[in-house]
Design a protein around this motif. Structure first.
Motif, PDB file in Angstrom:
ATOM      1  N   ASP A   1       0.840  -1.193   0.000  1.00  0.00           N
ATOM      2  CA  ASP A   1       0.000   0.000   0.000  1.00  0.00           C
ATOM      3  C   ASP A   1       0.884   1.254   0.000  1.00  0.00           C
ATOM      4  N   ARG A   2       0.242   2.407  -0.039  1.00  0.00           N
ATOM      5  CA  ARG A   2       0.986   3.661  -0.147  1.00  0.00           C
ATOM      6  C   ARG A   2       1.150   4.369   1.198  1.00  0.00           C
ATOM      7  N   ASP A   3       1.264   3.606   2.255  1.00  0.00           N
ATOM      8  CA  ASP A   3       1.405   4.182   3.586  1.00  0.00           C
ATOM      9  C   ASP A   3       2.731   4.940   3.696  1.00  0.00           C
ATOM     10  N   ALA A   4       2.674   6.102   4.324  1.00  0.00           N
ATOM     11  CA  ALA A   4       3.875   6.934   4.481  1.00  0.00           C
ATOM     12  C   ALA A   4       4.880   6.306   5.437  1.00  0.00           C
ATOM     13  N   LYS A   5       4.444   5.359   6.247  1.00  0.00           N
ATOM     14  CA  LYS A   5       5.340   4.691   7.191  1.00  0.00           C
ATOM     15  C   LYS A   5       6.272   3.708   6.503  1.00  0.00           C
ATOM     16  N   TYR A   6       6.000   3.376   5.257  1.00  0.00           N
ATOM     17  CA  TYR A   6       6.808   2.427   4.512  1.00  0.00           C
ATOM     18  C   TYR A   6       8.105   3.124   4.090  1.00  0.00           C
ATOM     19  N   PRO A   7       9.249   2.743   4.635  1.00  0.00           N
ATOM     20  CA  PRO A   7      10.488   3.475   4.352  1.00  0.00           C
ATOM     21  C   PRO A   7      11.032   3.218   2.944  1.00  0.00           C
ATOM     22  N   ALA A   8      11.672   4.248   2.402  1.00  0.00           N
ATOM     23  CA  ALA A   8      12.274   4.137   1.076  1.00  0.00           C
ATOM     24  C   ALA A   8      13.434   3.138   1.079  1.00  0.00           C
ATOM     25  N   LEU A   9      14.025   2.918   2.234  1.00  0.00           N
ATOM     26  CA  LEU A   9      15.135   1.966   2.347  1.00  0.00           C
ATOM     27  C   LEU A   9      14.687   0.557   1.944  1.00  0.00           C
ATOM     28  N   ILE A  10      13.462   0.201   2.270  1.00  0.00           N
ATOM     29  CA  ILE A  10      12.947  -1.125   1.902  1.00  0.00           C
ATOM     30  C   ILE A  10      12.933  -1.269   0.382  1.00  0.00           C
ATOM     31  N   ASP A  11      12.499  -0.216  -0.325  1.00  0.00           N
ATOM     32  CA  ASP A  11      12.494  -0.254  -1.788  1.00  0.00           C
ATOM     33  C   ASP A  11      13.896  -0.470  -2.336  1.00  0.00           C
ATOM     34  N   GLU A  12      14.876   0.184  -1.751  1.00  0.00           N
ATOM     35  CA  GLU A  12      16.254   0.039  -2.209  1.00  0.00           C
ATOM     36  C   GLU A  12      16.771  -1.382  -1.973  1.00  0.00           C
ATOM     37  N   ILE A  13      16.442  -1.949  -0.833  1.00  0.00           N
ATOM     38  CA  ILE A  13      16.877  -3.316  -0.529  1.00  0.00           C
ATOM     39  C   ILE A  13      16.244  -4.294  -1.515  1.00  0.00           C
ATOM     40  N   LEU A  14      14.959  -4.110  -1.781  1.00  0.00           N
ATOM     41  CA  LEU A  14      14.275  -5.000  -2.711  1.00  0.00           C
ATOM     42  C   LEU A  14      14.810  -4.843  -4.132  1.00  0.00           C
ATOM     43  N   GLU A  15      15.103  -3.625  -4.538  1.00  0.00           N
ATOM     44  CA  GLU A  15      15.670  -3.400  -5.873  1.00  0.00           C
ATOM     45  C   GLU A  15      17.013  -4.092  -6.023  1.00  0.00           C
ATOM     46  N   SER A  16      17.830  -4.101  -4.963  1.00  0.00           N
ATOM     47  CA  SER A  16      19.124  -4.773  -5.042  1.00  0.00           C
ATOM     48  C   SER A  16      18.946  -6.289  -5.203  1.00  0.00           C
ATOM     49  N   SER A  17      17.806  -6.812  -4.773  1.00  0.00           N
ATOM     50  CA  SER A  17      17.494  -8.238  -4.948  1.00  0.00           C
ATOM     51  C   SER A  17      16.683  -8.489  -6.207  1.00  0.00           C
ATOM     52  N   GLU A  18      16.551  -7.483  -7.063  1.00  0.00           N
ATOM     53  CA  GLU A  18      15.807  -7.552  -8.324  1.00  0.00           C
ATOM     54  C   GLU A  18      14.325  -7.852  -8.110  1.00  0.00           C
ATOM     55  N   ILE A  19      13.748  -7.230  -7.067  1.00  0.00           N
ATOM     56  CA  ILE A  19      12.320  -7.345  -6.793  1.00  0.00           C
ATOM     57  C   ILE A  19      11.704  -5.965  -6.996  1.00  0.00           C
ATOM     58  N   ALA A  20      10.744  -5.892  -7.901  1.00  0.00           N
ATOM     59  CA  ALA A  20      10.082  -4.617  -8.180  1.00  0.00           C
ATOM     60  C   ALA A  20       8.972  -4.384  -7.157  1.00  0.00           C
ATOM     61  N   THR A  21       8.943  -3.187  -6.581  1.00  0.00           N
ATOM     62  CA  THR A  21       7.897  -2.821  -5.643  1.00  0.00           C
ATOM     63  C   THR A  21       6.774  -2.148  -6.418  1.00  0.00           C
ATOM     64  N   VAL A  22       5.571  -2.674  -6.268  1.00  0.00           N
ATOM     65  CA  VAL A  22       4.412  -2.134  -6.968  1.00  0.00           C
ATOM     66  C   VAL A  22       3.452  -1.581  -5.926  1.00  0.00           C
ATOM     67  N   PRO A  23       3.327  -0.249  -5.853  1.00  0.00           N
ATOM     68  CA  PRO A  23       2.369   0.307  -4.889  1.00  0.00           C
ATOM     69  C   PRO A  23       0.935   0.117  -5.379  1.00  0.00           C
ATOM     70  N   SER A  24       0.025  -0.056  -4.452  1.00  0.00           N
ATOM     71  CA  SER A  24      -1.383  -0.235  -4.827  1.00  0.00           C
ATOM     72  C   SER A  24      -1.913   1.071  -5.415  1.00  0.00           C
ATOM     73  N   GLY A  25      -3.087   0.989  -6.008  1.00  0.00           N
ATOM     74  CA  GLY A  25      -3.693   2.155  -6.644  1.00  0.00           C
ATOM     75  C   GLY A  25      -3.895   3.296  -5.666  1.00  0.00           C
ATOM     76  N   VAL A  26      -3.987   4.507  -6.202  1.00  0.00           N
ATOM     77  CA  VAL A  26      -4.071   5.697  -5.362  1.00  0.00           C
ATOM     78  C   VAL A  26      -5.339   5.689  -4.524  1.00  0.00           C
ATOM     79  N   ARG A  27      -6.463   5.489  -5.118  1.00  0.00           N
ATOM     80  CA  ARG A  27      -7.724   5.506  -4.371  1.00  0.00           C
ATOM     81  C   ARG A  27      -8.411   4.149  -4.460  1.00  0.00           C
ATOM     82  N   MET A  28      -7.729   3.152  -3.998  1.00  0.00           N
ATOM     83  CA  MET A  28      -8.276   1.794  -4.028  1.00  0.00           C
ATOM     84  C   MET A  28      -8.396   1.298  -2.598  1.00  0.00           C
TER      85      MET A  28
END
Length: 135
Positions: free
Chosen positions: A18-45
């Motif tokens: 989800d698009r929660d502000a508590k989700y740190p950008a560091l997690i995205d970087e760690i996942l990208e280094s493991s070749e995992i794409a982060t897909v945020p859920s829809g804006v108003r879903m």
């Protein structure tokens, strides 16, 4: 156990979050280094989580609580078979007792019924049963 320990057992390509502000950008970087794409859920879903949670609850109640899973291959086979049952046979309230990938059943008229024969087919070793009108 971390992602490197899993190896070829599981190839994780996407993480939906989800698009929660508590989700740190560091997690995205760690996942990208493991070749995992982060897909945020829809804006108003706002209903997206509830739909997924309902699917998981149904899957767990109807299948996983009644099945002993031996390994990952067995889990994939069981999930694939249950998905077929869920989409091709299982009735859904929101679809007026039709399955998503099947035409809506026509109501039976009592005058036209001479003999009502029901056939039963077991799936997943009898954990899930499907019933159909037979000729």
């Amino acid at each position: 156990m971390d992602l490197e320990d899993v190896g070829d057992l599981a190839r994780i390509r996407f993480l939906i979050r989800d698009r929660d502000a508590k989700y740190p950008a560091l997690i995205d970087e760690i996942l990208e280094s493991s070749e995992i794409a982060t897909v945020p859920s829809g804006v108003r879903m706002s209903r997206m989580n509830s739909i997924v949670e309902r699917w998981v609850r149904t899957l767990r109640a109807e299948l996983l609580d009644r099945t002993l899973i031996w390994n990952q291959t067995h889990l994939r086979q069981v999930l694939r078979e249950y998905e077929r049952h869920y989409n091709e046979h299982r009735t859904h309230r929101s679809l007026f007792a039709a399955a998503p990938l099947r035409a809506r059943p026509q109501p039976l008229v009592p005058d036209q019924i001479k003999r009502l024969t029901i056939g039963r087919r077991g799936r997943l070793g009898g954990v899930v049963r499907e019933y159909r009108h037979t000729a």
